[in-house]
Motif scaffolding. Sequence first.
Motif, PDB file in Angstrom:
ATOM      1  N   GLY A   1     -32.552 -50.411 -29.132  1.00  0.00           N
ATOM      2  CA  GLY A   1     -33.581 -49.408 -28.814  1.00  0.00           C
ATOM      3  C   GLY A   1     -33.294 -48.015 -28.634  1.00  0.00           C
ATOM      4  O   GLY A   1     -34.105 -47.097 -29.278  1.00  0.00           O
ATOM      5  N   ARG A   2     -32.130 -47.776 -28.061  1.00  0.00           N
ATOM      6  CA  ARG A   2     -31.586 -46.272 -27.897  1.00  0.00           C
ATOM      7  C   ARG A   2     -31.516 -45.589 -29.508  1.00  0.00           C
ATOM      8  O   ARG A   2     -31.733 -44.594 -29.543  1.00  0.00           O
ATOM      9  CB  ARG A   2     -30.589 -46.199 -26.895  1.00  0.00           C
ATOM     10  N   ALA A   3     -30.785 -46.305 -30.024  1.00  0.00           N
ATOM     11  CA  ALA A   3     -30.384 -46.013 -31.500  1.00  0.00           C
ATOM     12  C   ALA A   3     -31.554 -45.850 -32.234  1.00  0.00           C
ATOM     13  O   ALA A   3     -31.687 -44.677 -33.180  1.00  0.00           O
ATOM     14  CB  ALA A   3     -29.472 -46.961 -32.213  1.00  0.00           C
ATOM     15  N   LEU A   4     -32.661 -46.702 -31.931  1.00  0.00           N
ATOM     16  CA  LEU A   4     -33.747 -46.517 -32.507  1.00  0.00           C
ATOM     17  C   LEU A   4     -34.695 -45.136 -32.171  1.00  0.00           C
ATOM     18  O   LEU A   4     -35.173 -44.366 -33.009  1.00  0.00           O
ATOM     19  CB  LEU A   4     -34.859 -47.969 -32.520  1.00  0.00           C
ATOM     20  N   GLN A   5     -34.673 -44.882 -30.913  1.00  0.00           N
ATOM     21  CA  GLN A   5     -35.232 -43.845 -30.519  1.00  0.00           C
ATOM     22  C   GLN A   5     -34.409 -42.626 -30.897  1.00  0.00           C
ATOM     23  O   GLN A   5     -35.228 -41.581 -31.584  1.00  0.00           O
ATOM     24  CB  GLN A   5     -35.334 -43.686 -28.844  1.00  0.00           C
ATOM     25  N   GLU A   6     -33.329 -42.751 -30.964  1.00  0.00           N
ATOM     26  CA  GLU A   6     -32.533 -41.654 -31.606  1.00  0.00           C
ATOM     27  C   GLU A   6     -32.704 -41.184 -32.906  1.00  0.00           C
ATOM     28  O   GLU A   6     -33.215 -40.239 -33.434  1.00  0.00           O
ATOM     29  CB  GLU A   6     -30.926 -41.847 -31.413  1.00  0.00           C
ATOM     30  N   ALA A   7     -33.093 -42.308 -33.843  1.00  0.00           N
ATOM     31  CA  ALA A   7     -33.453 -42.042 -35.000  1.00  0.00           C
ATOM     32  C   ALA A   7     -34.707 -41.727 -35.106  1.00  0.00           C
ATOM     33  O   ALA A   7     -34.920 -40.905 -36.202  1.00  0.00           O
ATOM     34  CB  ALA A   7     -33.282 -43.342 -36.068  1.00  0.00           C
ATOM     35  N   ASP A   8     -35.804 -42.191 -34.316  1.00  0.00           N
ATOM     36  CA  ASP A   8     -37.145 -41.451 -34.438  1.00  0.00           C
ATOM     37  C   ASP A   8     -36.967 -39.891 -33.991  1.00  0.00           C
ATOM     38  O   ASP A   8     -37.785 -39.165 -34.680  1.00  0.00           O
ATOM     39  CB  ASP A   8     -37.970 -42.060 -33.194  1.00  0.00           C
ATOM     40  N   SER A   9     -36.002 -39.618 -33.073  1.00  0.00           N
ATOM     41  CA  SER A   9     -35.947 -38.344 -32.696  1.00  0.00           C
ATOM     42  C   SER A   9     -35.572 -37.346 -33.783  1.00  0.00           C
ATOM     43  O   SER A   9     -35.821 -36.487 -34.162  1.00  0.00           O
ATOM     44  CB  SER A   9     -34.906 -38.041 -31.523  1.00  0.00           C
ATOM     45  N   LYS A  10     -34.418 -37.947 -34.363  1.00  0.00           N
ATOM     46  CA  LYS A  10     -33.709 -37.050 -35.608  1.00  0.00           C
ATOM     47  C   LYS A  10     -34.598 -37.004 -36.679  1.00  0.00           C
ATOM     48  O   LYS A  10     -34.774 -35.900 -37.250  1.00  0.00           O
ATOM     49  CB  LYS A  10     -32.597 -37.968 -36.201  1.00  0.00           C
ATOM     50  N   LEU A  11     -35.834 -38.003 -37.139  1.00  0.00           N
ATOM     51  CA  LEU A  11     -36.578 -37.898 -38.038  1.00  0.00           C
ATOM     52  C   LEU A  11     -37.867 -36.864 -37.685  1.00  0.00           C
ATOM     53  O   LEU A  11     -38.250 -35.981 -38.356  1.00  0.00           O
ATOM     54  CB  LEU A  11     -37.081 -39.278 -38.286  1.00  0.00           C
ATOM     55  N   GLU A  12     -38.030 -36.772 -36.374  1.00  0.00           N
ATOM     56  CA  GLU A  12     -39.237 -36.152 -36.000  1.00  0.00           C
ATOM     57  C   GLU A  12     -38.711 -34.467 -36.172  1.00  0.00           C
ATOM     58  O   GLU A  12     -39.456 -33.805 -36.486  1.00  0.00           O
ATOM     59  CB  GLU A  12     -39.728 -36.494 -34.508  1.00  0.00           C
ATOM     60  N   GLY A  13     -37.478 -34.531 -35.459  1.00  0.00           N
ATOM     61  CA  GLY A  13     -36.698 -33.234 -35.329  1.00  0.00           C
ATOM     62  C   GLY A  13     -36.613 -32.582 -36.949  1.00  0.00           C
ATOM     63  O   GLY A  13     -36.873 -31.380 -36.902  1.00  0.00           O
ATOM     64  N   PHE A  14     -36.260 -33.458 -37.722  1.00  0.00           N
ATOM     65  CA  PHE A  14     -36.181 -32.906 -39.133  1.00  0.00           C
ATOM     66  C   PHE A  14     -37.434 -32.393 -39.591  1.00  0.00           C
ATOM     67  O   PHE A  14     -37.702 -31.380 -40.337  1.00  0.00           O
ATOM     68  CB  PHE A  14     -35.665 -33.925 -39.872  1.00  0.00           C
ATOM     69  N   LYS A  15     -38.528 -33.289 -39.471  1.00  0.00           N
ATOM     70  CA  LYS A  15     -39.903 -32.817 -40.048  1.00  0.00           C
ATOM     71  C   LYS A  15     -40.471 -31.763 -39.336  1.00  0.00           C
ATOM     72  O   LYS A  15     -41.167 -30.690 -40.087  1.00  0.00           O
ATOM     73  CB  LYS A  15     -40.757 -34.365 -39.666  1.00  0.00           C
ATOM     74  N   ILE A  16     -40.068 -31.394 -38.143  1.00  0.00           N
ATOM     75  CA  ILE A  16     -40.582 -30.339 -37.262  1.00  0.00           C
ATOM     76  C   ILE A  16     -39.892 -29.111 -38.005  1.00  0.00           C
ATOM     77  O   ILE A  16     -40.457 -28.009 -38.125  1.00  0.00           O
ATOM     78  CB  ILE A  16     -40.355 -30.533 -35.843  1.00  0.00           C
TER      79      ILE A  16
END
Length: 800
Positions: free
Chosen positions: A283-298
């Motif tokens: 779950g943490r890895a998934l959250q980290e992946a979500d954060s990376k994807l969100e940060g990249f899009k921002i």
Amino acid sequence: MAGNLVPSEGPESLQSAASGMAPAAYEPGYPDSEDDDGGVINWSRYLAAVKRYKWLILLVTILGTAAGVLATRFMQPVYTVKSTVWIELPPRDNGPLRADGIVKGQNWVELLTTFRVLDSVVRKERLYLHVSGKDAAAFRAFQAGHRFVPGSFKLKVDDAGRTFVLSNNAGTAIQRGTVGDSIGPKLGWQWAPPRAILGPGRTLSFTLLSPRDASETLKLQLTSLLAQDGNFLRLALKGPDPQRLTNILNTLTAQYVSVAAELKKQQTTQMAANLKVQMDSTGRALQEADSKLEGFKIRTITKPSEATAVSPGIGLTQNTVMNDYFGNRQQAIQIDQDLISLQRVLQRSRSGALVVDELMTIGAVQKAPDLQRALTELSTSEQELRALQVRYGDDYPSVKLAQDKVNTLRSTTIPAHIQALITGLRAQQTQLQSYLATASQELQAIPSRTITEQALERNRATLAALFAQVQSRYQEARLAEAAAIPDVKLLDPAVPPERPASNSAPMVIAGAFFASMALALALAILLDRLDKRFRYPDQVTRDLGLSILGAVPAIRKVDPSHRDPEESAQVVEAFRTIRMNLAHSYGAAGPVMLTVSSPAPGDGKSLVASNLALSFAEAGYRTLLIDGDVRRGELHRLFATERRPGLLDLLLGSTTLEQVLRPASHRNLTVIPCGTRHHHAPELLGSAAMRELLAEMKTRYSAIIVDSPPLGAGIDPFVLGTATGNIMLVFRSGETDRQMAEAKVRLLDRLPIRILGAVLNDISTAESAYKYYRYVYGYTADEEPAAQLAVGPAEVGEHS
């Protein structure tokens, strides 16, 4: 060969041989075997191809079998080690409220092949290390850490045995040091071989696999069998080294029992806790992946992309960045074209050839108001000048002033405006080029950002799927907390086998033999199909639509005194058959008169013509043989007579008919040689004198045979065929080109020539395709010797 056969003692030898031989049994025709067109396989043709290429088939088969034997030399024997594990099944009377355990039934096999078991075995037995047997001693103390760098490496010691160089497979040096030092500590290795093992100038090549890859390999090599609801788990491992296989399997079973005991102790509660940890981690890895994807899009939302949405939630898109880029690029191209046009107009204006209409077609001129006004003023001034010139002369002051104004506009004002426009366009061009260069760099960065975004999205999707899987297993473990895991015990440990489990060498050799033989047969059939020469009778009858008048067998090149009489009898009977077919094709319509030709030189048409004439003479026909090959005819040598005067001399009128008629050895045979060579020979053959000669000869002889040049040598055979009205073609087996023969036959179809049929020359009666053209051996007359035929290509000079 049969195409070059001549009588050994002259034409009379064929006569004497023919007179003393009884007719042999002749089986006419060839059975039409349908192959590709009829759907029936022509086995006789395949058999003939196999016989023709028998040495090629034998060579390919021997080479293929030898390759199989050689391959067995590199095959290592395969040993099989076995072990048995006892699994105690849980009791079945624990009540209906007990949940099913996670490890039960076939799950025990799954547990055996988990990486928790296999990775430990890989590390303990160092299955990640691949090294040749001669270098195994240097790696006895090699150990890899928990994390190490896999790959192919090479360790090279210098000639003095003091220093070493560790490099990867690409040849890049990774470490340099002194022999005896630790090797590869930065790569996660624990390896310090003693100096005595690493000798001077020695090179060690080895490969390290990741533990997971080595586990996958071990998993593929391992065989397990567990019956449904059974207690015995039987394990087997195959490989070339029996002792190493035994060690690996014993280590594997020990690790398996250990893991099962640990699972017994922890039971499903511990398993659930572990799964909970894994679920949280995922779950943490998934959250980290979500954060990376969100940060990249921002970070990239303000940068150009391949498509920018017009409004949220609408599929319509607009490629604004690319549209601006290509729009400006088109504008730059238009400016380049306008600059070229303006410079051309400016150059013409200097010579006084300014064309206002040409300027008006330039796009930049239409956007230049000063130049437009100057052009308008020029047009107005030219109109005023023309109006004044109508009323006044050129010396009139008003006319001169108007003329000066026009000249000033053309030579000074307008060129100045054009030059100013060119300067402005160049400045605009420079600005656009700078913008395009910057925009190009931004556009080139778009694919990289897109690929990065897609990679982040794939990573997130993978982690999401993994998280869902772990979460599901955690829920199952919580339901299985009340289940007991059965005990696991080693029943039969592995022992080294004494002999290999299987020997595949005979199968490999047999497979190589049959595969190479099949390949050789296919190659022979393919070569036969690709052969452009005549090989089979049906190629004449079916492909060309010609009837076969007879077949002349091949004669071995041996001394005439040692020739088999039966072999000569075959040739005599062949020409008797041709004679019979020709005689019956005419019936009572008059004398037999035909032209003998072939598609190309070397087919044996002169041999067939001369021996056919002898056969007619032997049968009582008054026979005339005319050497119509006026280019390279050699019949005078066959019959030992003079070439001149001959046919061409008679047609030229330089000699009489009685002077060219040469008696042959047989009393019924007369020969007309070709005569003096002449460059107008084809015209003479088609002259009225030739027609008159043939008309005269028809009243004297009952068989007239004309030997002509090959069809591919010129128009001579076509002229002679038209003169006689009939033609017989000679095809040499294995030599005559089918495509050329077909083209010449099609050409004969357009002429008033009757194609009587074809004679197959130089055939092999041993081939199954020609078995119906053989004659019965041993049926010659006992009281007289058979004809003796000799090979004499030099005597014949058979160019045709």
